[in-house]
Scaffold this active site. Sequence first.
Site, PDB file in Angstrom:
ATOM      1  N   ASP A  67       4.484   4.758  38.978  1.00  0.00           N
ATOM      2  CA  ASP A  67       3.795   4.633  40.256  1.00  0.00           C
ATOM      3  C   ASP A  67       2.732   5.722  40.345  1.00  0.00           C
ATOM      4  OD1 ASP A  67       5.568   6.758  40.588  1.00  0.00           O
ATOM      5  OD2 ASP A  67       5.987   6.301  42.675  1.00  0.00           O
ATOM      6  N   TYR A  69       0.333   8.974  41.348  1.00  0.00           N
ATOM      7  CA  TYR A  69       0.583  10.356  41.766  1.00  0.00           C
ATOM      8  C   TYR A  69       0.648  10.399  43.287  1.00  0.00           C
ATOM      9  CZ  TYR A  69      -0.885  11.595  36.989  1.00  0.00           C
ATOM     10  OH  TYR A  69      -0.999  11.695  35.631  1.00  0.00           O
ATOM     11  N   PHE A  80      -1.641   7.241  35.283  1.00  0.00           N
ATOM     12  CA  PHE A  80      -1.769   8.575  34.676  1.00  0.00           C
ATOM     13  C   PHE A  80      -3.108   9.259  34.969  1.00  0.00           C
ATOM     14  CE2 PHE A  80       1.355   6.447  31.894  1.00  0.00           C
ATOM     15  CZ  PHE A  80       2.415   7.340  32.017  1.00  0.00           C
ATOM     16  N   HIS A 192       8.590   9.607  27.887  1.00  0.00           N
ATOM     17  CA  HIS A 192       7.548   9.781  28.896  1.00  0.00           C
ATOM     18  C   HIS A 192       6.827  11.111  28.638  1.00  0.00           C
ATOM     19  CE1 HIS A 192       5.727  10.238  32.902  1.00  0.00           C
ATOM     20  NE2 HIS A 192       5.870   8.931  33.007  1.00  0.00           N
TER      21      HIS A 192
END
Length: 235
Positions: A67, A69, A80, A192
Amino acid sequence: MLIHSNTLDAGWQPLVEDFLRGDIGQQLRARLAARQTAGVHIYPPEPLRVFSLTPRAAVRVVIVGQDPYHGPGQANGLAFAVGPGVRLPPSLRNIFKELTRSLGRAPRCTDGLLDHWARQGVLLLNRSLTVEDGQAGSHAGWGWEALTGAALAQLQTQTRPLVFMLWGAQAQTLLPADPADRGPHLWLTANHPSPLSAQRPPVPFIGCNHFRSANDFLAARGLPEIDWLGLALTT
């Protein structure tokens, strides 16, 4: 917040419009409007920007996020990514660290680099497209997954070879369990890029070589490589 299909790529437009007209899409829009009326700050200002910046027909690489920031001014509609001049979050710093390590040199510039990726056909798609201020994962399960899941399914079933980069356990749920269902695509998995997992087993993000592997795969099929380092960008 702009949630409409007016500026979308024509290839994505039918999918998005069907979602927005459907029950899940209408319920989601009503829920978002209610939260905004209550004074809650929701990011990013243009949740559907990913479907404008990366045409469906141009997609060559898919990078799946969770999702947006959840800090002020950070999210810009691409997984990202942050906008120019915004301090790099830890996960994005690790992405640039791996980029530098695997390709042997640092990006020419970092401001706007992921926009540059998106315009080349790198679909930077979060599973949930909005989030509330200071509340990571706050809109998970609100309905965005129906849209982003449908987009990913369309890409997965096409015959043109793509590269799927799945970073972290949540993204890796998209990897078909049966290799026969993976089509002509390259499926790359790693931890991740967050500081908590980027250098841990089983597959550390730092050292995964996904950017180099993606270009090798594309080049072997006569497809243009991605300018990951932004060498074509002007400073």
